[in-house]
Structure formats: C-alpha cells, structure tokens
Design a protein around this motif. Sequence first.
Motif, PDB file in Angstrom:
ATOM      1  N   ARG A 214       0.737  -1.011  -0.042  1.00 25.18           N
ATOM      2  CA  ARG A 214      -0.169  -0.038   0.082  1.00 25.18           C
ATOM      3  C   ARG A 214       0.680   1.232  -0.078  1.00 25.18           C
ATOM      4  O   ARG A 214       0.596   2.297  -0.604  1.00 25.18           O
ATOM      5  N   ARG A 215       1.895   1.325   0.900  1.00 28.53           N
ATOM      6  CA  ARG A 215       3.105   2.468   0.567  1.00 28.53           C
ATOM      7  C   ARG A 215       3.488   2.751  -0.695  1.00 28.53           C
ATOM      8  O   ARG A 215       3.659   3.545  -1.185  1.00 28.53           O
ATOM      9  N   LEU A 216       3.994   1.343  -1.334  1.00 30.07           N
ATOM     10  CA  LEU A 216       4.669   1.632  -2.403  1.00 30.07           C
ATOM     11  C   LEU A 216       3.609   2.259  -3.535  1.00 30.07           C
ATOM     12  O   LEU A 216       3.831   2.953  -4.577  1.00 30.07           O
ATOM     13  N   MET A 217       2.236   1.859  -3.470  1.00 32.75           N
ATOM     14  CA  MET A 217       1.105   2.162  -4.558  1.00 32.75           C
ATOM     15  C   MET A 217       1.011   3.775  -4.550  1.00 32.75           C
ATOM     16  O   MET A 217       0.090   4.340  -5.190  1.00 32.75           O
ATOM     17  N   THR A 218       1.513   4.371  -3.430  1.00 32.48           N
ATOM     18  CA  THR A 218       1.646   6.073  -3.311  1.00 32.48           C
ATOM     19  C   THR A 218       2.194   6.578  -4.398  1.00 32.48           C
ATOM     20  O   THR A 218       2.043   7.869  -4.792  1.00 32.48           O
ATOM     21  N   ALA A 219       3.156   5.716  -5.139  1.00 30.09           N
ATOM     22  CA  ALA A 219       3.999   6.514  -5.960  1.00 30.09           C
ATOM     23  C   ALA A 219       3.158   6.387  -7.407  1.00 30.09           C
ATOM     24  O   ALA A 219       2.498   5.670  -7.696  1.00 30.09           O
ATOM     25  N   PRO A 220       3.439   7.446  -8.026  1.00 31.29           N
ATOM     26  CA  PRO A 220       2.648   7.596  -9.530  1.00 31.29           C
ATOM     27  C   PRO A 220       3.045   6.319 -10.262  1.00 31.29           C
ATOM     28  O   PRO A 220       4.081   6.139 -10.504  1.00 31.29           O
ATOM     29  N   GLY A 221       1.981   6.022 -10.962  1.00 30.34           N
ATOM     30  CA  GLY A 221       2.125   4.870 -12.019  1.00 30.34           C
ATOM     31  C   GLY A 221       2.223   3.550 -11.410  1.00 30.34           C
ATOM     32  O   GLY A 221       2.218   2.395 -12.086  1.00 30.34           O
ATOM     33  N   VAL A 222       2.450   3.311 -10.112  1.00 30.51           N
ATOM     34  CA  VAL A 222       2.468   2.076  -9.635  1.00 30.51           C
ATOM     35  C   VAL A 222       1.120   1.443  -8.813  1.00 30.51           C
ATOM     36  O   VAL A 222       0.434   2.167  -8.149  1.00 30.51           O
ATOM     37  N   LEU A 280       8.285  -2.302 -14.044  1.00 28.34           N
ATOM     38  CA  LEU A 280       8.812  -1.098 -13.756  1.00 28.34           C
ATOM     39  C   LEU A 280       8.665  -0.246 -15.152  1.00 28.34           C
ATOM     40  O   LEU A 280       8.288   0.893 -15.015  1.00 28.34           O
ATOM     41  N   TYR A 281       8.917  -0.708 -16.230  1.00 28.71           N
ATOM     42  CA  TYR A 281       8.814  -0.100 -17.486  1.00 28.71           C
ATOM     43  C   TYR A 281       7.374   0.307 -17.700  1.00 28.71           C
ATOM     44  O   TYR A 281       7.074   1.400 -18.193  1.00 28.71           O
ATOM     45  N   GLU A 282       6.358  -0.805 -17.689  1.00 32.30           N
ATOM     46  CA  GLU A 282       4.996  -0.395 -17.666  1.00 32.30           C
ATOM     47  C   GLU A 282       4.749   0.772 -16.753  1.00 32.30           C
ATOM     48  O   GLU A 282       3.787   1.906 -17.185  1.00 32.30           O
ATOM     49  N   ALA A 283       5.095   0.655 -15.714  1.00 32.06           N
ATOM     50  CA  ALA A 283       4.654   1.858 -14.541  1.00 32.06           C
ATOM     51  C   ALA A 283       5.312   3.167 -14.915  1.00 32.06           C
ATOM     52  O   ALA A 283       4.345   4.030 -14.671  1.00 32.06           O
ATOM     53  N   ALA A 284       6.531   3.291 -15.325  1.00 34.50           N
ATOM     54  CA  ALA A 284       7.125   4.502 -16.141  1.00 34.50           C
ATOM     55  C   ALA A 284       6.260   4.956 -17.299  1.00 34.50           C
ATOM     56  O   ALA A 284       5.985   6.120 -17.208  1.00 34.50           O
ATOM     57  N   GLN A 285       5.688   3.813 -18.140  1.00 38.16           N
ATOM     58  CA  GLN A 285       5.098   4.521 -19.617  1.00 38.16           C
ATOM     59  C   GLN A 285       3.713   5.071 -19.045  1.00 38.16           C
ATOM     60  O   GLN A 285       3.424   5.947 -19.435  1.00 38.16           O
ATOM     61  N   VAL A 286       3.206   4.403 -17.860  1.00 40.33           N
ATOM     62  CA  VAL A 286       1.833   5.129 -17.669  1.00 40.33           C
ATOM     63  C   VAL A 286       1.889   6.351 -16.992  1.00 40.33           C
ATOM     64  O   VAL A 286       1.369   7.253 -17.212  1.00 40.33           O
ATOM     65  N   LEU A 287       3.077   6.452 -16.164  1.00 39.41           N
ATOM     66  CA  LEU A 287       3.397   7.858 -15.629  1.00 39.41           C
ATOM     67  C   LEU A 287       3.571   8.708 -16.513  1.00 39.41           C
ATOM     68  O   LEU A 287       3.024  10.035 -16.346  1.00 39.41           O
ATOM     69  N   GLN A 306      12.850  15.449 -23.560  1.00 34.88           N
ATOM     70  CA  GLN A 306      13.295  16.470 -24.535  1.00 34.88           C
ATOM     71  C   GLN A 306      14.630  16.483 -25.123  1.00 34.88           C
ATOM     72  O   GLN A 306      14.884  17.018 -26.256  1.00 34.88           O
ATOM     73  N   ARG A 307      15.268  15.871 -24.109  1.00 32.51           N
ATOM     74  CA  ARG A 307      16.908  15.633 -24.329  1.00 32.51           C
ATOM     75  C   ARG A 307      17.284  14.460 -25.404  1.00 32.51           C
ATOM     76  O   ARG A 307      17.859  14.397 -26.169  1.00 32.51           O
ATOM     77  N   ARG A 308      16.553  13.476 -24.980  1.00 32.41           N
ATOM     78  CA  ARG A 308      16.995  11.980 -25.337  1.00 32.41           C
ATOM     79  C   ARG A 308      15.631  11.146 -25.970  1.00 32.41           C
ATOM     80  O   ARG A 308      16.171  10.016 -26.631  1.00 32.41           O
ATOM     81  N   GLY A 309      14.415  11.753 -25.993  1.00 34.98           N
ATOM     82  CA  GLY A 309      13.341  11.056 -26.593  1.00 34.98           C
ATOM     83  C   GLY A 309      12.647  10.384 -25.394  1.00 34.98           C
ATOM     84  O   GLY A 309      13.095  10.053 -24.310  1.00 34.98           O
ATOM     85  N   LEU A 310      11.559   9.950 -25.942  1.00 35.98           N
ATOM     86  CA  LEU A 310      10.320   9.402 -24.919  1.00 35.98           C
ATOM     87  C   LEU A 310      10.872   8.025 -24.545  1.00 35.98           C
ATOM     88  O   LEU A 310      10.727   7.705 -23.289  1.00 35.98           O
ATOM     89  N   LYS A 311      11.287   7.330 -25.452  1.00 37.70           N
ATOM     90  CA  LYS A 311      11.520   5.792 -24.960  1.00 37.70           C
ATOM     91  C   LYS A 311      12.694   5.871 -24.006  1.00 37.70           C
ATOM     92  O   LYS A 311      12.508   4.967 -23.137  1.00 37.70           O
ATOM     93  N   ARG A 312      13.922   6.553 -24.140  1.00 38.08           N
ATOM     94  CA  ARG A 312      14.897   6.453 -23.252  1.00 38.08           C
ATOM     95  C   ARG A 312      14.489   7.177 -21.873  1.00 38.08           C
ATOM     96  O   ARG A 312      14.853   6.946 -20.836  1.00 38.08           O
ATOM     97  N   ALA A 313      13.576   8.050 -22.033  1.00 38.71           N
ATOM     98  CA  ALA A 313      13.100   8.626 -20.909  1.00 38.71           C
ATOM     99  C   ALA A 313      12.340   7.862 -20.055  1.00 38.71           C
ATOM    100  O   ALA A 313      12.357   7.785 -18.737  1.00 38.71           O
ATOM    101  N   ALA A 318      11.830   4.459 -15.169  1.00 38.85           N
ATOM    102  CA  ALA A 318      11.728   3.248 -14.750  1.00 38.85           C
ATOM    103  C   ALA A 318      12.841   2.938 -13.463  1.00 38.85           C
ATOM    104  O   ALA A 318      12.832   2.451 -12.402  1.00 38.85           O
ATOM    105  N   ARG A 319      13.967   3.244 -13.993  1.00 39.95           N
ATOM    106  CA  ARG A 319      15.238   3.214 -13.334  1.00 39.95           C
ATOM    107  C   ARG A 319      15.192   3.736 -11.752  1.00 39.95           C
ATOM    108  O   ARG A 319      15.226   3.410 -10.685  1.00 39.95           O
ATOM    109  N   ARG A 320      14.768   5.110 -12.158  1.00 33.45           N
ATOM    110  CA  ARG A 320      14.623   5.940 -10.991  1.00 33.45           C
ATOM    111  C   ARG A 320      13.530   5.448  -9.963  1.00 33.45           C
ATOM    112  O   ARG A 320      13.501   5.708  -8.792  1.00 33.45           O
ATOM    113  N   LEU A 321      12.436   5.116 -10.687  1.00 37.27           N
ATOM    114  CA  LEU A 321      11.294   4.606  -9.784  1.00 37.27           C
ATOM    115  C   LEU A 321      11.744   3.429  -9.000  1.00 37.27           C
ATOM    116  O   LEU A 321      11.201   3.310  -7.617  1.00 37.27           O
ATOM    117  N   ALA A 322      12.561   2.614  -9.539  1.00 34.38           N
ATOM    118  CA  ALA A 322      12.972   1.354  -8.735  1.00 34.38           C
ATOM    119  C   ALA A 322      13.796   1.838  -7.542  1.00 34.38           C
ATOM    120  O   ALA A 322      13.889   1.279  -6.382  1.00 34.38           O
TER     121      ALA A 322
END
Length: 348
Positions: A214-222, A280-287, A306-313, A318-322
């Motif tokens: 329940r605590r993890l679900m407070t993060a966006p996209g999770v 994690l990738y799907e959560a980041a995509q939803v976010l 804006q710098r690297r494109g949406l896919k890399r973002a 996802a990495r930062r969300l982990a």
Amino acid sequence: MTHFVGLDVSVKETSVCVVDDAGKVFCERKVPTEPDDIAVLLSSIGGDYSRVGIEAGPLSQWLVNGLTAAGFPVICVEARHMKALLQAQQVNKSDRNDARGIAQMMRVGLFKPVHVKTLAAQEQRMLLTSRKLMQRKLLDIECDMRGTLRNFGLKVGVVSKIGYEARIRELVEGFPRLAAIIEPLLTVRRVMRQQLATLHKMLLSIVRQDPVCRRLMTAPGVGAVVALTYRATIDQPQRFVHSKAVGAHVGLTPRRHQSGEIDYDGGIAKSGDSLLRTMLYEAAQVLMTQNRHWSWLKAWGMRVAQRRGLKRAIVAVARRLAVILHRMWIDGTDFRWGSEPSTAIAVV
C-alpha cells in the motif's frame, strides 16, 4: 578440522564432495536429492563445516531452506558465475567433477552468492507468474481464433472482452463445422477468464493486507500488480546497502565496454528479474503518458524526454522509480509529490 562442501544437484540424486582446508578431498558420495539425506551424510562425516555451496536452480531454494534449518552454513551461488568457473577446471564434465569444483570454490572463497527468497516471497512470486501465464494463454486462444476465422473471411474486428464470445458465435452461425470446432475453445476461454479473475482477486487481497504494498502504491504509476511484483522480487530491502543498486539489480542501467582506447555505453543490461523490469517499465510508461497528476518525477522524465526522446526517458524513469520505491520501503514513508511550480514550462 574445517570442511568445505560442494553439492551438484539433479532431480533424483545429488553429488556431494567434502574437502578440507588444504583442498584435499575428504569424502565423495551420491545421495538422494532430499535435505534430510544430505544433512544425515554431512552429520555422519562430522567436523566443522565452514561453507556448503549449491548452484542456484529450481531446487536450490528448497534445499537451502532445509539445510539451513539443519544448522549448515549454506551458500547459493549465481549460476552464470559458477558455470564460468567450472569450465575453467579443464576436466571432463561430470557431476563428480562439478561437486569437486564447487567445494574448491567454497574453500578459496571465489563465488558470487545470490539471495534466497523467503517462503512468503516465493508464494507471492508463484501467484504473479501463474496470473501472467493465464493471461498469456488466454490471449493466445483469442488471437488464434481471430486468425483462424479470418481464413474463412470472418473478421472479428474490435470487440470488448465481454462481447467477444457473442461475436464469435455470431460469425460462425452459418458454419456448423466451424461452430463445432470453435465451441471447445470458447469453453476453455470462459473457464480461463473465471480462473484469471480468481487469481486477480487473490492478488488484490494480498495487496490490501500488506502495508508495504500500500505504501509503494502511493508512487505515481504504481498499481497493485507492480507493487506486489516489487515486494516479492526485492523481498528483503536491507540486502541492498544503497538504493541506487536496485536499478542495476533489475538490469535498468546501461552496459559499459572499456578496453584500451575503446570506451562506450550500450543499451540497458537486462540482467536480473525480467518480470520486475517489465513491470517497472510499464509503470513508468503509464506515469509518462497517461497519468495527468503533476509530480516532480514526471517533470524530471519530461526534461529527459526533451533531450533524449520518450523511449529513453521511460527507461530512465523506470530506473529511478526502482530506486525511489526502495527508499520508501526502507524509510517507511509515502511518495513525496512536492509542490507544483507556478510556471507551466517545468511540466511540459
């Protein structure tokens, strides 16, 4: 006398090799692959056991838990690391030689241990994989029916899950032979949907009763599935000294190749647990693409896009969300949304 043990496990029998601190083989034997039988053999030999090595595999969690309960210092070794070291022995491949090699690895301390999940985490993992398997097979049946009927000019088209069965029956109404073939598939699909709903209810029930999820679900996209996948995979957050190590653990950090004058970064490593990496990738995509609520994490991801494109973002988020989820788990705090800036440029 200090002893080191190597266990080469197969389904029916396990090769056991015991060496002393000088590397001399003290005992070699095969026993049934049961924790009690292995424990009885080691107890009959006697001595002080420093390390008992076993390769990570389907039976390793069961054997490690059983031998640990019997009082033996068991270490589960990463499979790829062990394979590379055993190949360096330059001897014929056999269970006996593999057990010898594992025992020598334990003696010299040349091994890479892996975490053995708790029983609760194993049960949660089984629920997640079973639910995923059911989803995949259900989708295979639906796609197969669509493709097969298309050969007869019968196009299913866009239809909801609830109206799918009625649409199929409507198409094969004038084809009695096709209707007879399709009927068992529709029955299987109906049963699979019911059982998938049962598994999903079990998942939601676990998440509701787990304060960590329940605590993890407070993060966006999770959501519930992502939270339980993270919970079951990480299992014990204290095993990571730094939260940043979680990103590398699930294979979301870039590969690096450096040799002489060559030095470049490649794609992500894709090591570790593939299910958690996908979630994690799907959560980041939803976010990044669907979540309309402002958060500092989405604003950061948009600047990366804006710098690297949406896919890399999305991969970066996802990495930062982990990392963030691990820090939330350790600190026992909910996600901090921050204050929305007054200018619209920061959230573009």
